[in-house]
Design a protein around this motif. Structure first.
Motif, PDB file in Angstrom:
ATOM      1  N   VAL A  64     -68.060  16.078 126.218  1.00 14.70           N
ATOM      2  CA  VAL A  64     -67.210  14.856 125.820  1.00 14.70           C
ATOM      3  C   VAL A  64     -68.006  13.935 125.005  1.00 14.70           C
ATOM      4  CG1 VAL A  64     -65.958  12.893 126.721  1.00 14.70           C
ATOM      5  CG2 VAL A  64     -65.935  15.007 127.925  1.00 14.70           C
ATOM      6  N   ARG A  65     -69.024  13.590 125.298  1.00 15.22           N
ATOM      7  CA  ARG A  65     -69.980  12.417 124.512  1.00 15.22           C
ATOM      8  C   ARG A  65     -70.078  13.020 123.247  1.00 15.22           C
ATOM      9  NH1 ARG A  65     -75.760  12.501 124.404  1.00 15.22           N
ATOM     10  NH2 ARG A  65     -75.815  13.991 125.990  1.00 15.22           N
ATOM     11  N   HIS A  66     -70.416  14.408 123.110  1.00 17.23           N
ATOM     12  CA  HIS A  66     -70.663  14.863 121.509  1.00 17.23           C
ATOM     13  C   HIS A  66     -69.290  15.178 120.878  1.00 17.23           C
ATOM     14  CE1 HIS A  66     -74.939  15.443 122.050  1.00 17.23           C
ATOM     15  NE2 HIS A  66     -74.433  15.995 123.127  1.00 17.23           N
ATOM     16  N   TYR A  67     -68.092  15.278 121.534  1.00 20.85           N
ATOM     17  CA  TYR A  67     -66.860  15.145 120.683  1.00 20.85           C
ATOM     18  C   TYR A  67     -66.572  13.874 120.308  1.00 20.85           C
ATOM     19  CZ  TYR A  67     -65.321  19.902 122.547  1.00 20.85           C
ATOM     20  OH  TYR A  67     -65.239  21.220 122.912  1.00 20.85           O
ATOM     21  N   ARG A  68     -66.735  13.112 121.013  1.00 18.15           N
ATOM     22  CA  ARG A  68     -66.385  11.586 120.694  1.00 18.15           C
ATOM     23  C   ARG A  68     -67.366  10.963 119.350  1.00 18.15           C
ATOM     24  NH1 ARG A  68     -63.136   9.090 124.445  1.00 18.15           N
ATOM     25  NH2 ARG A  68     -63.085   9.784 126.656  1.00 18.15           N
ATOM     26  N   ALA A  69     -68.691  11.483 119.763  1.00 18.11           N
ATOM     27  CA  ALA A  69     -69.682  11.209 118.433  1.00 18.11           C
ATOM     28  C   ALA A  69     -69.364  11.911 117.066  1.00 18.11           C
ATOM     29  CB  ALA A  69     -71.165  11.550 118.796  1.00 18.11           C
ATOM     30  N   ALA A  70     -68.462  13.023 117.254  1.00 22.02           N
ATOM     31  CA  ALA A  70     -68.374  13.733 115.967  1.00 22.02           C
ATOM     32  C   ALA A  70     -67.040  13.160 115.280  1.00 22.02           C
ATOM     33  CB  ALA A  70     -67.745  15.250 116.290  1.00 22.02           C
ATOM     34  N   LEU A  71     -66.039  12.668 116.373  1.00 21.58           N
ATOM     35  CA  LEU A  71     -64.852  11.904 115.910  1.00 21.58           C
ATOM     36  C   LEU A  71     -65.105  10.681 115.196  1.00 21.58           C
ATOM     37  CD1 LEU A  71     -62.632  13.289 118.689  1.00 21.58           C
ATOM     38  CD2 LEU A  71     -62.252  13.689 116.303  1.00 21.58           C
ATOM     39  N   ALA A  72     -66.222   9.936 115.829  1.00 25.29           N
ATOM     40  CA  ALA A  72     -66.428   8.619 115.400  1.00 25.29           C
ATOM     41  C   ALA A  72     -67.240   8.733 114.159  1.00 25.29           C
ATOM     42  CB  ALA A  72     -67.351   7.936 116.420  1.00 25.29           C
ATOM     43  N   GLY A  73     -68.069   9.529 113.849  1.00 25.81           N
ATOM     44  CA  GLY A  73     -68.916   9.768 112.709  1.00 25.81           C
ATOM     45  C   GLY A  73     -68.237  10.628 111.638  1.00 25.81           C
ATOM     46  N   GLY A  74     -66.665  10.655 111.801  1.00 26.05           N
ATOM     47  CA  GLY A  74     -65.833  11.072 110.415  1.00 26.05           C
ATOM     48  C   GLY A  74     -65.584  12.438 110.417  1.00 26.05           C
ATOM     49  N   LEU A  75     -65.727  13.211 111.578  1.00 27.91           N
ATOM     50  CA  LEU A  75     -65.143  14.777 111.401  1.00 27.91           C
ATOM     51  C   LEU A  75     -63.914  14.823 110.758  1.00 27.91           C
ATOM     52  CD1 LEU A  75     -66.048  17.500 112.438  1.00 27.91           C
ATOM     53  CD2 LEU A  75     -64.721  17.150 114.514  1.00 27.91           C
ATOM     54  N   GLY A  76     -63.765  15.639 109.753  1.00 31.22           N
ATOM     55  CA  GLY A  76     -62.716  15.996 109.201  1.00 31.22           C
ATOM     56  C   GLY A  76     -61.998  17.161 109.213  1.00 31.22           C
ATOM     57  N   GLY A  77     -60.911  17.637 108.614  1.00 28.94           N
ATOM     58  CA  GLY A  77     -60.426  18.743 108.417  1.00 28.94           C
ATOM     59  C   GLY A  77     -59.813  19.323 109.770  1.00 28.94           C
ATOM     60  N   GLU A  78     -59.598  20.629 109.726  1.00 29.18           N
ATOM     61  CA  GLU A  78     -59.038  21.375 110.863  1.00 29.18           C
ATOM     62  C   GLU A  78     -60.129  20.806 112.084  1.00 29.18           C
ATOM     63  OE1 GLU A  78     -58.685  25.617 112.026  1.00 29.18           O
ATOM     64  OE2 GLU A  78     -57.634  25.194 110.509  1.00 29.18           O
ATOM     65  N   ARG A  79     -61.233  20.824 112.008  1.00 24.55           N
ATOM     66  CA  ARG A  79     -62.185  20.509 112.998  1.00 24.55           C
ATOM     67  C   ARG A  79     -62.022  19.289 113.847  1.00 24.55           C
ATOM     68  NH1 ARG A  79     -66.799  23.055 109.890  1.00 24.55           N
ATOM     69  NH2 ARG A  79     -67.554  24.924 111.325  1.00 24.55           N
ATOM     70  N   ARG A  80     -61.386  18.312 113.013  1.00 19.70           N
ATOM     71  CA  ARG A  80     -61.082  17.019 113.637  1.00 19.70           C
ATOM     72  C   ARG A  80     -59.935  17.296 114.673  1.00 19.70           C
ATOM     73  NH1 ARG A  80     -57.544  13.769 114.511  1.00 19.70           N
ATOM     74  NH2 ARG A  80     -56.119  14.964 113.258  1.00 19.70           N
ATOM     75  N   ARG A  81     -59.049  17.783 114.234  1.00 16.57           N
ATOM     76  CA  ARG A  81     -58.055  18.274 115.285  1.00 16.57           C
ATOM     77  C   ARG A  81     -58.310  19.062 116.446  1.00 16.57           C
ATOM     78  NH1 ARG A  81     -51.623  19.508 114.179  1.00 16.57           N
ATOM     79  NH2 ARG A  81     -50.925  17.851 115.309  1.00 16.57           N
ATOM     80  N   GLN A  82     -59.065  20.148 116.113  1.00  9.82           N
ATOM     81  CA  GLN A  82     -59.566  20.909 117.285  1.00  9.82           C
ATOM     82  C   GLN A  82     -60.625  20.099 117.997  1.00  9.82           C
ATOM     83  OE1 GLN A  82     -61.899  23.560 114.776  1.00  9.82           O
ATOM     84  NE2 GLN A  82     -60.440  25.408 115.123  1.00  9.82           N
ATOM     85  N   ALA A  83     -61.362  19.194 117.534  1.00  8.57           N
ATOM     86  CA  ALA A  83     -62.062  18.312 118.392  1.00  8.57           C
ATOM     87  C   ALA A  83     -61.096  17.335 119.351  1.00  8.57           C
ATOM     88  CB  ALA A  83     -63.055  17.435 117.658  1.00  8.57           C
ATOM     89  N   VAL A  84     -60.180  17.128 118.846  1.00 12.48           N
ATOM     90  CA  VAL A  84     -59.090  16.065 119.652  1.00 12.48           C
ATOM     91  C   VAL A  84     -58.361  16.925 120.714  1.00 12.48           C
ATOM     92  CG1 VAL A  84     -56.996  14.963 119.631  1.00 12.48           C
ATOM     93  CG2 VAL A  84     -58.796  14.340 117.817  1.00 12.48           C
ATOM     94  N   ILE A  85     -58.378  18.180 120.418  1.00 13.20           N
ATOM     95  CA  ILE A  85     -57.576  18.976 121.382  1.00 13.20           C
ATOM     96  C   ILE A  85     -58.697  19.380 122.491  1.00 13.20           C
ATOM     97  CG2 ILE A  85     -56.561  21.452 121.767  1.00 13.20           C
ATOM     98  CD1 ILE A  85     -55.342  21.045 118.845  1.00 13.20           C
ATOM     99  N   GLN A  86     -59.765  19.925 122.023  1.00  8.13           N
ATOM    100  CA  GLN A  86     -60.800  20.310 122.950  1.00  8.13           C
ATOM    101  C   GLN A  86     -61.341  19.201 123.825  1.00  8.13           C
ATOM    102  OE1 GLN A  86     -62.221  23.574 119.812  1.00  8.13           O
ATOM    103  NE2 GLN A  86     -63.862  22.492 120.692  1.00  8.13           N
ATOM    104  N   LEU A  87     -61.533  18.127 123.182  1.00  9.35           N
ATOM    105  CA  LEU A  87     -61.775  16.738 123.995  1.00  9.35           C
ATOM    106  C   LEU A  87     -60.705  16.340 125.285  1.00  9.35           C
ATOM    107  CD1 LEU A  87     -63.296  14.148 124.793  1.00  9.35           C
ATOM    108  CD2 LEU A  87     -62.389  13.074 122.551  1.00  9.35           C
TER     109      LEU A  87
END
Length: 164
Positions: A64-87
């Motif tokens: 959870v902590r790392h998903y939030r950091a990735a999203l806050a850090g500007g994760l883009g593209g398909e990975r951004r949506r995957q991160a939201v789903i997985q989080l």
């Protein structure tokens, strides 16, 4: 803007995930960590891949902590949506279904792509956890209706009726 990813990095990352079922959790995390360390510290893609590895190997709270950091850090593209789903899925598993519903409901408004049904599926699971089974069933039926070669229109209409 995050630094570029080195040539060949994505292919090696894909290969590691393909090997995941045959590697123990400790070895898998070690291999992902080695790959992530090739990126600059705090790189959102590295944070996402580390979060995913933690999640897949039963370290949900760390994920959870790392998903939030990735999203806050500007994760883009398909990975951004995957991160939201997985989080959101991980939060639901940790007993935070309300936060999961909030994230996935917001994500439904962020465009359409091949992950729409995954958003709906995980949102339906979180709704069930909150006792909102009719809404979850309607959502799942609506997602299913898009894939029916026959009766899709009827199922979509019935799904709207179930929601009422």
């Amino acid at each position: 803007m995050p630094a570029e990813i080195p040539t060949g990095w994505e292919a090696r990352c894909t290969r590691l995930w393909e090997e995941f079922p045959t590697v123990g959790p400790v070895d898998f995390r070690r291999e992902i960590a080695e790959l992530v360390h090739e990126l600059p510290e705090g790189h959102p893609v590295g944070l996402f891949e580390w979060a995913s590895a933690c999640d897949a190997t039963d370290l949900e709270a760390e994920a959870v902590r790392h998903y939030r950091a990735a999203l806050a850090g500007g994760l883009g593209g398909e990975r951004r949506r995957q991160a939201v789903i997985q989080l959101a899925s991980t939060l639901r598993n940790l007993g935070e279904a309300s936060e999961s519903v909030r994230l996935l409901t917001e994500e439904k408004g962020n465009g359409q792509d091949q992950l729409d049904d995954a958003v709906d599926a995980f949102l339906a699971l979180a709704l069930i956890d909150l006792g909102r089974e009719r809404e979850a069933a309607a959502l799942a039926l609506g997602a299913l209706a898009r894939h029916l070669p026959q009766y899709g229109g009827a199922v979509a209409r019935y799904a709207r009726d179930v929601r009422r």
